[in-house]
Scaffold this motif. Structure first.
Motif, mmCIF file in Angstrom:
data_model
loop_
_atom_site.group_PDB
_atom_site.id
_atom_site.type_symbol
_atom_site.label_atom_id
_atom_site.label_comp_id
_atom_site.label_asym_id
_atom_site.label_seq_id
_atom_site.Cartn_x
_atom_site.Cartn_y
_atom_site.Cartn_z
ATOM 1 N N ALA A 149 0.665 -1.051 0.132
ATOM 2 C CA ALA A 149 -0.092 -0.036 0.010
ATOM 3 C C ALA A 149 0.997 1.045 0.129
ATOM 4 C CB ALA A 149 -1.001 -0.083 1.227
ATOM 5 N N TRP A 150 2.114 1.241 0.820
ATOM 6 C CA TRP A 150 2.697 2.476 0.897
ATOM 7 C C TRP A 150 3.446 2.595 -0.467
ATOM 8 C CZ3 TRP A 150 7.906 3.322 -0.204
ATOM 9 C CH2 TRP A 150 8.363 4.373 0.164
ATOM 10 N N SER A 151 3.922 1.625 -1.184
ATOM 11 C CA SER A 151 4.675 1.710 -2.526
ATOM 12 C C SER A 151 3.452 2.451 -3.562
ATOM 13 C CB SER A 151 5.198 0.432 -2.884
ATOM 14 O OG SER A 151 5.893 -0.138 -1.997
ATOM 15 N N LYS A 152 2.420 1.884 -3.504
ATOM 16 C CA LYS A 152 1.597 2.578 -4.230
ATOM 17 C C LYS A 152 1.337 4.063 -4.282
ATOM 18 C CE LYS A 152 -0.501 -1.915 -5.852
ATOM 19 N NZ LYS A 152 -1.570 -2.794 -5.632
ATOM 20 N N GLN A 153 0.997 4.362 -2.840
ATOM 21 C CA GLN A 153 0.587 5.668 -2.635
ATOM 22 C C GLN A 153 1.703 6.644 -2.860
ATOM 23 O OE1 GLN A 153 -0.684 5.130 1.437
ATOM 24 N NE2 GLN A 153 -2.352 4.198 0.869
ATOM 25 N N CYS A 154 2.998 6.107 -2.419
ATOM 26 C CA CYS A 154 4.246 6.978 -2.707
ATOM 27 C C CYS A 154 4.037 7.268 -4.050
ATOM 28 C CB CYS A 154 5.391 6.248 -1.993
ATOM 29 S SG CYS A 154 6.990 7.192 -2.415
ATOM 30 N N VAL A 155 4.078 6.368 -4.970
ATOM 31 C CA VAL A 155 4.602 6.578 -6.626
ATOM 32 C C VAL A 155 3.577 7.533 -7.062
ATOM 33 C CG1 VAL A 155 4.525 5.441 -8.874
ATOM 34 C CG2 VAL A 155 5.988 4.624 -6.590
ATOM 35 N N GLN A 156 2.362 7.252 -6.593
ATOM 36 C CA GLN A 156 1.106 8.138 -7.117
ATOM 37 C C GLN A 156 1.491 9.695 -6.829
ATOM 38 O OE1 GLN A 156 -2.470 6.811 -5.176
ATOM 39 N NE2 GLN A 156 -2.525 5.097 -6.402
ATOM 40 N N GLN A 157 2.287 10.235 -6.003
ATOM 41 C CA GLN A 157 2.587 11.636 -5.709
ATOM 42 C C GLN A 157 3.298 12.195 -6.935
ATOM 43 O OE1 GLN A 157 3.992 13.354 -2.179
ATOM 44 N NE2 GLN A 157 3.902 11.368 -0.865
ATOM 45 N N ASP A 158 3.972 11.580 -7.669
ATOM 46 C CA ASP A 158 4.767 11.825 -8.861
ATOM 47 C C ASP A 158 5.458 11.016 -9.377
ATOM 48 O OD1 ASP A 158 6.091 13.667 -10.596
ATOM 49 O OD2 ASP A 158 7.037 15.128 -9.339
ATOM 50 N N PRO A 159 4.659 10.156 -10.220
ATOM 51 C CA PRO A 159 5.281 8.943 -10.875
ATOM 52 C C PRO A 159 6.386 9.282 -11.809
ATOM 53 C CG PRO A 159 3.004 9.373 -11.629
ATOM 54 C CD PRO A 159 3.333 10.053 -10.603
ATOM 55 N N ALA A 160 6.188 10.566 -12.694
ATOM 56 C CA ALA A 160 6.971 10.833 -13.792
ATOM 57 C C ALA A 160 8.547 11.174 -13.310
ATOM 58 C CB ALA A 160 6.478 12.000 -14.505
ATOM 59 N N PHE A 161 8.255 11.675 -12.057
ATOM 60 C CA PHE A 161 9.737 12.008 -11.278
ATOM 61 C C PHE A 161 10.233 10.952 -10.798
ATOM 62 C CE2 PHE A 161 12.185 13.363 -7.526
ATOM 63 C CZ PHE A 161 13.125 14.050 -8.257
ATOM 64 N N LEU A 162 9.654 10.121 -9.980
ATOM 65 C CA LEU A 162 10.128 8.914 -9.183
ATOM 66 C C LEU A 162 10.475 7.763 -10.345
ATOM 67 C CD1 LEU A 162 7.629 8.611 -6.293
ATOM 68 C CD2 LEU A 162 10.017 9.236 -6.229
ATOM 69 N N ARG A 163 10.005 7.671 -11.385
ATOM 70 C CA ARG A 163 10.696 6.694 -12.220
ATOM 71 C C ARG A 163 11.744 7.231 -12.851
ATOM 72 N NH1 ARG A 163 7.583 4.420 -15.801
ATOM 73 N NH2 ARG A 163 5.435 5.242 -15.098
ATOM 74 N N GLN A 164 12.451 8.358 -12.709
ATOM 75 C CA GLN A 164 13.640 8.797 -13.132
ATOM 76 C C GLN A 164 14.842 8.835 -12.217
ATOM 77 O OE1 GLN A 164 14.118 9.151 -16.454
ATOM 78 N NE2 GLN A 164 11.884 8.948 -16.859
ATOM 79 N N LEU A 165 14.574 8.232 -11.072
ATOM 80 C CA LEU A 165 15.415 8.101 -10.015
ATOM 81 C C LEU A 165 16.210 6.790 -10.413
ATOM 82 C CD1 LEU A 165 13.944 9.614 -6.898
ATOM 83 C CD2 LEU A 165 15.135 10.697 -8.425
ATOM 84 N N THR A 166 17.287 6.850 -10.986
ATOM 85 C CA THR A 166 18.020 5.631 -11.514
ATOM 86 C C THR A 166 19.518 6.018 -11.533
ATOM 87 O OG1 THR A 166 18.082 6.228 -13.981
ATOM 88 C CG2 THR A 166 16.217 5.066 -12.955
#
Length: 512
Positions: A183-200
């Motif tokens: 549940a935490w993972s889904k809620q966190c990513v929903q805040q800004d998926p475009a930005f979080l997916r670029q944390l590599t």
């Protein structure tokens, strides 16, 4: 909430680092567009700020002297390097200029690990410790990677941590913890998926290459610790002609996340517990748990079983002693052996109602007992991990692996995770590959370390090349902290001279 049982929640420690693969960099970043650094005056730090960083009062003046020589700045970089002209984000950095500008050799970018660790003040921290001379002929570049510290970031509420009953973790509690993590993972990513997916890691490497260009350096040198060694390996693979000398300390494996909770890691944790047991046996007149390693190990195993069966609470501190607390006290790095050995001695026959002195000192304060965050950004750390971790994050295989660790390691097996860190992470994992590229490289592994076991350094060297340095201690990232080893780091960056050995932290005495 009882701190001792809460600390036995989902995670036992940070890595570092806390299995990535790097492909050929996209054409869009093969020749980065000039992106200037905006320099400004550095913020001032109060005495309380410095105390929170762990500095003592006699270090305040030196910190401020170095800060006065430091430039602070930001650089704009693409959020998505696949769309370099799209949304831009900010990366924060510092530059501690070389004290000998006439004989300056270049710049060294720094990373302290994590993932999620702030490198913004790492230049000053290095200059205040054993590697002070590194700043004579090099500008030291501290960086907050994207998503961390003063750089553009997203902050999710803290990761949920269950509060199990004293004793072994039950499957019922583990399933609840797994559901909370999903549940935490889904809620966190929903805040800004475009930005979080670029944390590599590859994107951090691209950001550092932009910094290199903005500093007008043909090549940038690099010093990294823990996850920073993974970043260094990725940088070398992506930019073999733009990276100069590189020293990587406490090295991750070349398939970093796939290899983290493997037999290699759990073997290392248990191996260090046996080293501690042998050390205690040599001091039986002080600790009284046995005159041989086997006797001490057996005594601690019995304590785990006894306190799981009959947990002990105290009237003067909020603490419950069960087998999990005994497990956390055992197998610590050598610098903590005197303190934790005294804890085990006191708990061998503790009755209460008041906590024994060493137990109270070690576990009776807020944040003690193994649940600290280590100063890392947890949201960024989770994103860097989960965006690059292809291992199964479902409940059943991880619970099965945890049970196997308990069977094979009755004391130290419960220090590992029983829920995968990336349970429920909804973004796809992309795994870069690292490879040898030639050029100057040193990797230092610590013979008895548990966070990044020595075997990982040998595996990374086989994957990317370089010279392996063996450090005879168990202290994560100690290379720049020990004067004799720091001297070799400085000599390497100044002359390219390599070594294969480095002094480590000395073994502890009975008093620490």
């Amino acid at each position: 909430m009882n701190r001792a049982t809460a600390a036995r929640g989902l995670f036992s420690g940070a890595l570092l680092m806390s299995s990535l693969t790097v492909g050929v960099p996209a054409a869009a970043d093969s020749k980065p567009k000039p992106s200037p650094i905006t320099w400004q005056k550095c913020q001032e730090f109060s005495d309380d700020d410095l105390r929170k960083q762990g500095l003592k009062e006699d270090q305040f003046a030196e910190f401020r002297r170095l800060l006065a020589r430091t430039d602070c700045g930001t650089i704009r970089v693409p959020q998505d390097y696949g769309d370099p002209d799209g949304k831009q984000i900010t990366v924060a950095l510092t530059r501690l200029k070389a004290s000998d500008q006439k004989n300056r050799l270049g710049s060294i970018a720094l990373n302290p690990g994590g993932p999620g660790g702030s490198g913004y003040l790492m230049s000053i921290n290095l200059a205040m410790r054993g590697a002070k001379a590194l700043n004579e002929r090099y500008d030291l570049i501290g960086i907050d990677p994207r998503g961390i510290g003063r750089s553009t970031k997203v902050s999710c509420p803290d990761i949920p941590r269950g509060t199990p009953a004293p004793g072994p973790i039950t499957e019922k509690h583990a399933k609840k913890a797994y559901a909370d993590m999903v549940a935490w993972s889904k809620q966190c990513v929903q805040q800004d998926p475009a930005f979080l997916r670029q944390l590599t890691t590859p994107n951090v490497a691209r950001d550092i290459d932009r910094i290199r260009a903005a500093l007008h350096e043909r090549k940038i040198n690099f010093f990294g610790v823990s996850w920073g060694t993974w970043l260094g390996a990725v940088m070398r693979t992506m930019y073999p002609t733009r990276v100069g000398r590189m020293w990587l300390d406490s090295v991750t494996p070349p398939d970093i996340w796939k290899g983290f909770w493997t037999k290699t890691h759990t073997d290392a944790v248990d191996r260090n517990f046996e080293r501690m047991a042998a050390w205690m046996a040599e001091r039986d007149d002080t600790y009284g748990l046995g005159t041989s390693k086997r006797q001490v190990v057996s005594a601690v195993e019995d304590m785990v079983k006894r306190y799981d069966a009959e947990p002990l609470t105290f009237t003067d501190i909020d603490l419950t002693v069960d087998g999990g607390l005994i497990s956390r006290a055992a197998g610590r790095p050598g610098g903590q052996w005197p303190r934790m050995a005294q804890v085990l001695k006191e708990l061998a026959d503790a009755k209460g109602p008041a906590a024994p002195p060493a137990v109270k000192e070690a576990f009776g304060k807020p944040g003690e007992g193994g649940g600290g965050g280590g100063g890392t950004d947890r949201t960024a750390g989770r994103a860097f991990h989960c965006n690059e971790d292809p291992t199964a994050s479902t409940f059943r295989p991880n619970w099965k692996a945890y049970q196997q660790r308990l069977k094979h390691y009755p004391v130290t097996g419960r220090t590992g995770n029983f829920v995968h860190n990336c349970a429920g992470w909804p973004l796809p994992a992309k795994t870069p590959k690292v490879r040898p590229t030639g050029g100057s490289l040193i990797l230092s592994g610590h013979r008895y370390e548990t966070v990044t076991p020595y075997e990982w350094a040998t595996a990374m060297r086989a994957a990317i090349g370089g010279t392996l340095v063996t450090i005879d201690d168990d202290v994560h990232g100690s290379a720049p902290q020990v004067p004799g080893c720091a001297e070799k780091i400085v000599a390497y960056f100044e002359t390219g001279r390599r070594t294969t050995t480095c002094p480590g932290k000395p073994a502890p005495t009975t008093t620490g």
